[in-house]
Design a protein around this motif. Structure first.
Motif, PDB file in Angstrom:
ATOM      1  N   ASP A 148       0.814  -1.212   0.000  1.00 32.94           N
ATOM      2  CA  ASP A 148       0.000   0.000   0.000  1.00 32.94           C
ATOM      3  C   ASP A 148       0.848   1.262   0.000  1.00 32.94           C
ATOM      4  N   ILE A 149       2.073   1.159  -0.501  1.00 32.56           N
ATOM      5  CA  ILE A 149       3.023   2.271  -0.484  1.00 32.56           C
ATOM      6  C   ILE A 149       3.548   2.547  -1.893  1.00 32.56           C
ATOM      7  N   PHE A 150       3.574   3.823  -2.262  1.00 32.11           N
ATOM      8  CA  PHE A 150       4.268   4.279  -3.471  1.00 32.11           C
ATOM      9  C   PHE A 150       5.662   4.656  -2.991  1.00 32.11           C
ATOM     10  N   GLN A 151       6.670   3.889  -3.406  1.00 29.39           N
ATOM     11  CA  GLN A 151       8.022   4.060  -2.883  1.00 29.39           C
ATOM     12  C   GLN A 151       8.933   4.713  -3.923  1.00 29.39           C
ATOM     13  N   ILE A 152       9.661   5.729  -3.474  1.00 28.66           N
ATOM     14  CA  ILE A 152      10.610   6.447  -4.321  1.00 28.66           C
ATOM     15  C   ILE A 152      11.980   6.268  -3.700  1.00 28.66           C
ATOM     16  N   LYS A 153      12.963   5.837  -4.497  1.00 27.55           N
ATOM     17  CA  LYS A 153      14.323   5.656  -3.980  1.00 27.55           C
ATOM     18  C   LYS A 153      15.299   6.454  -4.829  1.00 27.55           C
ATOM     19  N   ARG A 154      16.016   7.340  -4.169  1.00 25.28           N
ATOM     20  CA  ARG A 154      17.108   8.045  -4.851  1.00 25.28           C
ATOM     21  C   ARG A 154      18.273   7.073  -4.928  1.00 25.28           C
ATOM     22  N   ILE A 155      18.991   7.095  -6.041  1.00 22.83           N
ATOM     23  CA  ILE A 155      20.056   6.125  -6.277  1.00 22.83           C
ATOM     24  C   ILE A 155      21.265   6.360  -5.356  1.00 22.83           C
ATOM     25  N   LYS A 156      21.928   7.513  -5.454  1.00 22.13           N
ATOM     26  CA  LYS A 156      23.106   7.799  -4.629  1.00 22.13           C
ATOM     27  C   LYS A 156      23.043   9.236  -4.156  1.00 22.13           C
ATOM     28  N   PRO A 157      23.171   9.544  -2.912  1.00 21.79           N
ATOM     29  CA  PRO A 157      23.116   8.582  -1.818  1.00 21.79           C
ATOM     30  C   PRO A 157      21.700   8.059  -1.682  1.00 21.79           C
ATOM     31  N   ASN A 215       8.456   7.167   1.255  1.00 23.31           N
ATOM     32  CA  ASN A 215       7.256   6.337   1.177  1.00 23.31           C
ATOM     33  C   ASN A 215       6.015   7.214   1.200  1.00 23.31           C
ATOM     34  N   LEU A 216       5.151   7.011   0.220  1.00 20.52           N
ATOM     35  CA  LEU A 216       3.886   7.736   0.140  1.00 20.52           C
ATOM     36  C   LEU A 216       2.765   6.703   0.182  1.00 20.52           C
ATOM     37  N   PRO A 217       1.961   6.707   1.247  1.00 20.76           N
ATOM     38  CA  PRO A 217       0.852   5.750   1.312  1.00 20.76           C
ATOM     39  C   PRO A 217      -0.107   5.934   0.130  1.00 20.76           C
ATOM     40  N   ILE A 218      -0.504   4.830  -0.476  1.00 22.25           N
ATOM     41  CA  ILE A 218      -1.429   4.863  -1.617  1.00 22.25           C
ATOM     42  C   ILE A 218      -2.710   5.608  -1.250  1.00 22.25           C
ATOM     43  N   ALA A 219      -3.149   5.490  -0.015  1.00 27.07           N
ATOM     44  CA  ALA A 219      -4.384   6.139   0.421  1.00 27.07           C
ATOM     45  C   ALA A 219      -4.312   7.660   0.301  1.00 27.07           C
ATOM     46  N   GLN A 220      -3.107   8.232   0.307  1.00 30.23           N
ATOM     47  CA  GLN A 220      -2.948   9.679   0.196  1.00 30.23           C
ATOM     48  C   GLN A 220      -2.898  10.159  -1.253  1.00 30.23           C
ATOM     49  N   ILE A 221      -2.771   9.237  -2.204  1.00 27.27           N
ATOM     50  CA  ILE A 221      -2.674   9.612  -3.613  1.00 27.27           C
ATOM     51  C   ILE A 221      -4.061   9.909  -4.165  1.00 27.27           C
ATOM     52  N   LYS A 222      -4.206  11.100  -4.737  1.00 27.14           N
ATOM     53  CA  LYS A 222      -5.467  11.494  -5.360  1.00 27.14           C
ATOM     54  C   LYS A 222      -5.540  11.024  -6.807  1.00 27.14           C
ATOM     55  N   LYS A 223      -4.422  11.187  -7.537  1.00 28.87           N
ATOM     56  CA  LYS A 223      -4.405  10.759  -8.936  1.00 28.87           C
ATOM     57  C   LYS A 223      -2.977  10.607  -9.429  1.00 28.87           C
ATOM     58  N   VAL A 256       2.287  12.542  -9.755  1.00 33.88           N
ATOM     59  CA  VAL A 256       1.563  11.918  -8.654  1.00 33.88           C
ATOM     60  C   VAL A 256       1.042  13.042  -7.755  1.00 33.88           C
ATOM     61  N   THR A 257      -0.273  13.219  -7.747  1.00 37.36           N
ATOM     62  CA  THR A 257      -0.899  14.236  -6.907  1.00 37.36           C
ATOM     63  C   THR A 257      -1.374  13.550  -5.634  1.00 37.36           C
ATOM     64  N   TYR A 258      -1.052  14.150  -4.490  1.00 36.11           N
ATOM     65  CA  TYR A 258      -1.370  13.517  -3.206  1.00 36.11           C
ATOM     66  C   TYR A 258      -1.765  14.568  -2.176  1.00 36.11           C
ATOM     67  N   ILE A 259      -2.306  14.098  -1.077  1.00 38.78           N
ATOM     68  CA  ILE A 259      -2.628  14.950   0.066  1.00 38.78           C
ATOM     69  C   ILE A 259      -1.517  14.746   1.104  1.00 38.78           C
ATOM     70  N   SER A 260      -0.831  15.833   1.466  1.00 38.21           N
ATOM     71  CA  SER A 260       0.299  15.756   2.396  1.00 38.21           C
ATOM     72  C   SER A 260      -0.183  15.551   3.832  1.00 38.21           C
ATOM     73  N   LYS A 316      -0.477  18.357  -3.042  1.00 40.24           N
ATOM     74  CA  LYS A 316       0.858  18.553  -3.613  1.00 40.24           C
ATOM     75  C   LYS A 316       1.054  17.543  -4.734  1.00 40.24           C
ATOM     76  N   TYR A 317       2.148  17.714  -5.473  1.00 37.72           N
ATOM     77  CA  TYR A 317       2.455  16.728  -6.506  1.00 37.72           C
ATOM     78  C   TYR A 317       3.952  16.485  -6.598  1.00 37.72           C
ATOM     79  N   ILE A 318       4.277  15.323  -7.129  1.00 40.31           N
ATOM     80  CA  ILE A 318       5.658  14.953  -7.413  1.00 40.31           C
ATOM     81  C   ILE A 318       5.692  14.612  -8.899  1.00 40.31           C
ATOM     82  N   ALA A 319       6.672  15.150  -9.614  1.00 35.64           N
ATOM     83  CA  ALA A 319       6.786  14.896 -11.048  1.00 35.64           C
ATOM     84  C   ALA A 319       8.094  14.163 -11.357  1.00 35.64           C
ATOM     85  N   PHE A 320       7.971  13.171 -12.212  1.00 33.35           N
ATOM     86  CA  PHE A 320       9.113  12.401 -12.695  1.00 33.35           C
ATOM     87  C   PHE A 320       9.053  12.414 -14.216  1.00 33.35           C
TER      88      PHE A 320
END
Length: 129
Positions: free
Chosen positions: A34-43, A48-56, A87-91, A97-101
């Protein structure tokens, strides 16, 4: 829910939305349980963003992204098209807020699959207007 298949990991470039991640820096995204996980490579840093907080989750080409989120039609296309995953979510502070990739055509189909998974998660047999 989605399994632990390594194919579910998508390599992307962070564009904006995470303060401690540099713009255009490589990272991976994956839905784990139930987690949208983002990992930066180095360092290595994990967000972790809970799926329940994602709007779209939206997928779009660079010109559309720039118009919608930056009010200009600038493009950085140097012969390779960029596609954005937003990824638009409720903080935690109850703010939208949103995160763009971004990625290339190779990642675009994975972006669409992720967007479709989100739609299927939120699907309901009934709803109110």
């Amino acid at each position: 829910m989605f399994g632990k298949n390594k194919n579910s990991i998508i390599k992307v470039m962070h564009y904006e939305g995470l303060e401690d991640f540099i713009q255009d820096y490589p990272c991976t995204i994956e839905i784990k349980n139930d987690i949208f996980q983002i990992k930066r490579i180095k360092p290595e840093t994990t967000v972790n963003l809970p799926i329940a907080q994602i709007k779209k989750i939206e997928t779009m080409e660079e010109p559309r992204f720039m118009v919608k989120y930056h009010n200009n039609d600038a493009t950085t296309d140097k012969g390779i098209k960029k596609y954005y995953l937003v990824v638009t979510y409720i903080s935690k502070n109850n703010e939208e807020k949103y995160i763009a990739f971004w990625g290339t055509a190779f990642e675009y189909n994975k972006f669409l699959a992720l967007q479709n998974k989100q739609i299927n998660i939120q699907k309901s047999d009934s709803y109110n207007l």
